[in-house]
Scaffold this motif. Structure first.
Motif, PDB file in Angstrom:
ATOM      1  N   LEU A 107       0.821  -1.218   0.000  1.00 52.37           N
ATOM      2  CA  LEU A 107       0.000   0.000   0.000  1.00 52.37           C
ATOM      3  C   LEU A 107       0.849   1.260   0.000  1.00 52.37           C
ATOM      4  O   LEU A 107       0.395   2.339  -0.355  1.00 52.37           O
ATOM      5  CB  LEU A 107      -0.918   0.003   1.228  1.00 52.37           C
ATOM      6  CG  LEU A 107      -1.952  -1.133   1.260  1.00 52.37           C
ATOM      7  CD1 LEU A 107      -2.647  -1.192   2.618  1.00 52.37           C
ATOM      8  CD2 LEU A 107      -2.989  -0.940   0.145  1.00 52.37           C
ATOM      9  N   LYS A 108       2.099   1.117   0.494  1.00 56.13           N
ATOM     10  CA  LYS A 108       3.016   2.278   0.515  1.00 56.13           C
ATOM     11  C   LYS A 108       4.436   1.736   0.510  1.00 56.13           C
ATOM     12  O   LYS A 108       4.714   0.703   1.124  1.00 56.13           O
ATOM     13  CB  LYS A 108       2.745   3.092   1.791  1.00 56.13           C
ATOM     14  CG  LYS A 108       3.556   4.380   1.908  1.00 56.13           C
ATOM     15  CD  LYS A 108       3.210   5.137   3.192  1.00 56.13           C
ATOM     16  CE  LYS A 108       4.025   6.428   3.293  1.00 56.13           C
ATOM     17  NZ  LYS A 108       3.754   7.171   4.570  1.00 56.13           N
ATOM     18  N   ILE A 159       3.696  -4.410   8.636  1.00 60.03           N
ATOM     19  CA  ILE A 159       2.940  -5.513   8.028  1.00 60.03           C
ATOM     20  C   ILE A 159       1.680  -5.689   8.860  1.00 60.03           C
ATOM     21  O   ILE A 159       1.767  -5.883  10.090  1.00 60.03           O
ATOM     22  CB  ILE A 159       3.749  -6.822   8.045  1.00 60.03           C
ATOM     23  CG1 ILE A 159       5.058  -6.663   7.278  1.00 60.03           C
ATOM     24  CG2 ILE A 159       2.928  -7.979   7.468  1.00 60.03           C
ATOM     25  CD1 ILE A 159       6.018  -7.823   7.467  1.00 60.03           C
ATOM     26  N   LEU A 160       0.523  -5.593   8.238  1.00 58.48           N
ATOM     27  CA  LEU A 160      -0.740  -5.704   8.990  1.00 58.48           C
ATOM     28  C   LEU A 160      -1.296  -7.117   8.886  1.00 58.48           C
ATOM     29  O   LEU A 160      -1.498  -7.629   7.776  1.00 58.48           O
ATOM     30  CB  LEU A 160      -1.754  -4.691   8.445  1.00 58.48           C
ATOM     31  CG  LEU A 160      -1.479  -3.218   8.773  1.00 58.48           C
ATOM     32  CD1 LEU A 160      -2.565  -2.344   8.146  1.00 58.48           C
ATOM     33  CD2 LEU A 160      -1.404  -2.991  10.279  1.00 58.48           C
ATOM     34  N   ALA A 202      -0.491  -4.953   3.534  1.00 55.75           N
ATOM     35  CA  ALA A 202      -1.639  -5.682   4.093  1.00 55.75           C
ATOM     36  C   ALA A 202      -1.395  -7.159   3.839  1.00 55.75           C
ATOM     37  O   ALA A 202      -1.319  -7.582   2.680  1.00 55.75           O
ATOM     38  CB  ALA A 202      -2.936  -5.223   3.436  1.00 55.75           C
ATOM     39  N   ALA A 203      -1.259  -7.947   4.928  1.00 49.82           N
ATOM     40  CA  ALA A 203      -1.028  -9.394   4.793  1.00 49.82           C
ATOM     41  C   ALA A 203      -2.260 -10.184   5.198  1.00 49.82           C
ATOM     42  O   ALA A 203      -2.259 -11.413   5.129  1.00 49.82           O
ATOM     43  CB  ALA A 203       0.169  -9.819   5.636  1.00 49.82           C
ATOM     44  N   TRP A 204      -3.329  -9.476   5.673  1.00 55.56           N
ATOM     45  CA  TRP A 204      -4.594 -10.125   6.026  1.00 55.56           C
ATOM     46  C   TRP A 204      -4.383 -11.218   7.087  1.00 55.56           C
ATOM     47  O   TRP A 204      -3.664 -10.975   8.066  1.00 55.56           O
ATOM     48  CB  TRP A 204      -5.273 -10.656   4.764  1.00 55.56           C
ATOM     49  CG  TRP A 204      -5.247  -9.696   3.627  1.00 55.56           C
ATOM     50  CD1 TRP A 204      -4.593  -9.836   2.437  1.00 55.56           C
ATOM     51  CD2 TRP A 204      -5.876  -8.400   3.579  1.00 55.56           C
ATOM     52  NE1 TRP A 204      -4.768  -8.732   1.654  1.00 55.56           N
ATOM     53  CE2 TRP A 204      -5.550  -7.820   2.326  1.00 55.56           C
ATOM     54  CE3 TRP A 204      -6.680  -7.655   4.464  1.00 55.56           C
ATOM     55  CZ2 TRP A 204      -6.000  -6.557   1.940  1.00 55.56           C
ATOM     56  CZ3 TRP A 204      -7.128  -6.403   4.085  1.00 55.56           C
ATOM     57  CH2 TRP A 204      -6.797  -5.873   2.826  1.00 55.56           C
ATOM     58  N   LEU A 205      -4.985 -12.401   6.873  1.00 54.90           N
ATOM     59  CA  LEU A 205      -4.801 -13.519   7.826  1.00 54.90           C
ATOM     60  C   LEU A 205      -4.180 -14.654   7.024  1.00 54.90           C
ATOM     61  O   LEU A 205      -4.886 -15.482   6.435  1.00 54.90           O
ATOM     62  CB  LEU A 205      -6.151 -13.918   8.438  1.00 54.90           C
ATOM     63  CG  LEU A 205      -6.835 -12.817   9.237  1.00 54.90           C
ATOM     64  CD1 LEU A 205      -8.235 -13.258   9.680  1.00 54.90           C
ATOM     65  CD2 LEU A 205      -6.008 -12.419  10.470  1.00 54.90           C
TER      66      LEU A 205
END
Ligand code: GLC
Length: 628
Positions: free
Chosen positions: A428-429, A550-551, A571-574
């Motif tokens: 995302l960035k 890292i999210l 964004a790594a989600w689950l």
């Protein structure tokens, strides 16, 4: 003729582990009862028809249906959770049609062998019933066989949505089917083809996307992966498209709430994916807890019978959700006669009771005898159930096929999961091209609550219903993945809150995110980053080194206020068990390719904000994603 009956029963009863010809006391007592139950010779002869594989399934169904008593028919419509079975012999005496493992319900020890033994045990009791109808066993294998310890755990659907790769989704579902069927499972309550419109909903991560067309494409692929070329193949399992319909559209994202919209919007957004699932041949569909414009979907005969079964031509079985019919009158605590009547008359074929099954069977039997539920409705339900069981080959192969047990959690399967993780990441960035990092980096600081936490990587529906933080199953954490990919000279310093780290690091990685949750437990009205993670970012910002965040989240969260301290955001989600999929991208072996399948809101008061609104004012729009 009775001889035919007893030979059939002995062969089928010998079932899964006893030797052929050995009758248990159950079988003997059943034969003794045959006289009482008046199984006529001609009935014995007819019974051979439904056991004859050379006869078309439709005829086998009609033959078996003609032999069934009302009580046996209603038994087939009854799905019981394993935890609530009062006595295994009830499976025989009530002719229970299906058993399920709810979220986290596993035999202990939680091993593949124990699952298969559990399945075979239940199956033997089913095969001992008067007509020997096998059970169908269901479980939520929604991102791998996730109730089983050691199974390969894949990214949840939100990550697969960001990957946007139908062929990958099909492979993920296929592997899930192989691992689940190796333990006896016949049925997965998946794919969830919700189209979540409001990220405050605790089940956002179970949806592929806010975009109905993308959900349709990936939902079809999942059905094809689970069900294989033929339902009767050894590794095929019955798919279940859920939750019909409108689960992702409730006002305020309230789980099991009320979806308020026109019929046109309801159809376009929430019913469209079911058209795709039906085209893919999905064999079962689960009804949704929510209401549509105030009417509980579990009681909505227009949606279930007129639209789903009539207009869309769905000929598989419709199953309720867990205690779903209880809520028809607005009170989940108990299942009333009215609830049962409305749910069955609306078109539900199998009821996930899942606890007070005797009460359900007795009450529904009474409703039919009183004429408040017609025999035609009962026969329609049982026809659908039996057709699925014949198509699955359960009458011929009722026992667990354990031949693929060795593939469960195998390196081969984990490599596919690792690929799925790579493809699910959304960059995302990336200020000043901080990524990709060099593997020969001298010193790296790793921080954040999710850096070394397999449970959080997997999220809900993993080992337990809600999921749990910590070392809950076999896999690779992101910290472990970093330590394994960098050179031996690299110094990796881990500090959860990013405090007291030495100078001289070249980069800081903060792995931040949400603690596991499922269903209404995940409903969240502010979507903020946790305090420890926020502090870690603050502690590491302003030290003159790039900060990579890292999210690990089940949805877009409100990150706007932290953005100026973050140089690189992923964004790594689950992602599940295979954390190396993340370092494959961070250290440049692969470039990030994921695109947002959900609009990313800049603030909570923008929500709901979706692509259909043009994502205006969003922090990151639908479809956004950078690469190297
Ligand atoms: C749950 C969920 C559903 C799941 C079912 C069985 O309440 O709503 O998605 O398949 O119960 O676990």
């Amino acid at each position: 003729m009775l001889l035919i009956v007893s030979i059939c029963m002995v062969l089928s009863f010998s079932g899964c582990k006893a030797e052929v010809g050995v009758k248990s006391e159950l079988q003997q007592s059943k034969e003794d009862r045959q006289g009482e139950e008046g199984i006529e010779g001609e009935a014995g002869e007819e019974k051979a028809i439904y056991m004859d594989t050379s006869v078309p399934v439709g005829k086998r169904v009609e033959n078996l249906l003609s032999l069934m008593t009302l009580e046996e028919k209603i038994g087939q419509m009854t799905q019981v959770a394993r935890d609530f079975i009062i006595s295994d012999e009830h499976i025989t005496s009530y002719g229970i049609g299906s058993i399920l493992s709810g979220g986290g319900s596993a035999p202990q020890p939680n091993t593949p062998e124990n699952w298969a033994d559990m399945y075979d045990n239940y199956q033997q009791f089913a095969l001992s019933s008067r007509l020997g109808i096998p059970i169908i066993y269901g479980t939520d294998a929604v991102h791998g066989h996730n109730n089983l310890s050691g199974a390969t755990i894949f990214p949840h659907n939100i990550g697969l949505g960001a990957a946007g790769d139908a062929e990958l989704v099909k492979r993920v579902a296929r592997i899930t089917a192989i691992e689940a069927s190796a333990t006896g499972m016949d049925w997965t309550f998946s794919p969830c083809i919700a189209v979540p419109q409001d990220e405050r909903w605790g089940r956002t991560y179970e949806g592929f996307s806010e975009n109905s067309e993308l959900v349709t494409a990936l939902g079809k692929a999942a059905v094809e992966g689970y069900q294989g070329n033929s339902l009767s193949d050894d590794t095929s399992i019955l798919a279940c498209a859920k939750h019909f319909a409108g689960d992702g559209g409730t006002t305020g994202g309230i789980d099991r709430g009320n979806t308020e919209c026109s019929e046109e919007d309801f159809r376009n957004v929430h019913i469209t994916p079911y058209i795709g699932a039906i085209e893919a041949g999905v064999g079962s569909i689960m009804v949704s807890f929510n209401s549509w414009n105030g009417v509980p979907v579990h009681a909505n005969s227009y949606l279930i019978t007129d639209v789903l079964k009539g207009e869309l031509g769905f000929d598989g079985l419709v199953v309720s959700d867990w205690s779903g019919i209880n809520g028809i009158d607005g009170f989940y605590e108990n299942m009333t006669e009215q609830d049962i009547m409305e749910g069955i008359n609306a078109g539900i074929d199998m009821v996930m009771v899942p606890d007070n099954y005797v009460d359900f069977i007795v009450t529904l039997t009474g409703l039919v005898k009183d004429g408040r539920v017609s025999m035609e409705r009962i026969d329609d339900a049982v026809r659908r159930i039996l057709t699925i069981k014949f198509n699955l080959g359960l009458f011929e192969n009722p026992c667990a096929d354990r031949s693929n047990v060795g593939l469960i959690g195998s390196k081969e399967h984990r490599e596919i999961a690792r690929e799925a993780v790579r493809k699910s990441l959304v960059l995302l960035k990336n200020e000043n091209q901080v990524l990709p990092l060099s593997k020969n980096i001298k010193r790296i600081v790793v921080a954040g609550t999710k850096a070394d936490d397999i449970g959080s990587q997997c999220g809900g529906w993993t080992i337990t219903w809600q999921g749990e933080v910590g070392d809950i199953t076999e896999g690779t954490t992101i910290l472990e993945a970093i330590e394994s990919i960098v050179s031996e000279e690299t110094e990796v310093i881990y500090s959860k809150d990013g405090s007291d780290v030495p100078e001289g690091a070249e980069v800081a990685i903060v792995v931040a995110g949400e603690t596991p949750y499922a269903e209404y437990m995940g409903d969240d009205s502010d979507l903020l980053l946790g305090e420890v993670d926020a502090n870690a970012i603050n502690n590491l910002a302003g030290r003159g080194i790039p900060v990579v965040v890292i999210l690990i989240t089940g949805r877009p969260i409100i990150i706007t206020d932290h953005l100026d301290k973050i140089d690189t955001l992923i964004a790594a989600w689950l992602p599940g068990t295979e954390g190396q999929g993340i370092t494959d991208v961070i250290f440049g072996d692969y470039a990030p390719a994921g695109k947002l399948s959900y609009t990313w809101p800049a603030s909570i008061d923008q929500i709901p904000i979706n692509d259909v609104d043009g994502s205006k004012g969003a922090l990151f729009p639908y479809g956004y994603g950078l690469t190297y």
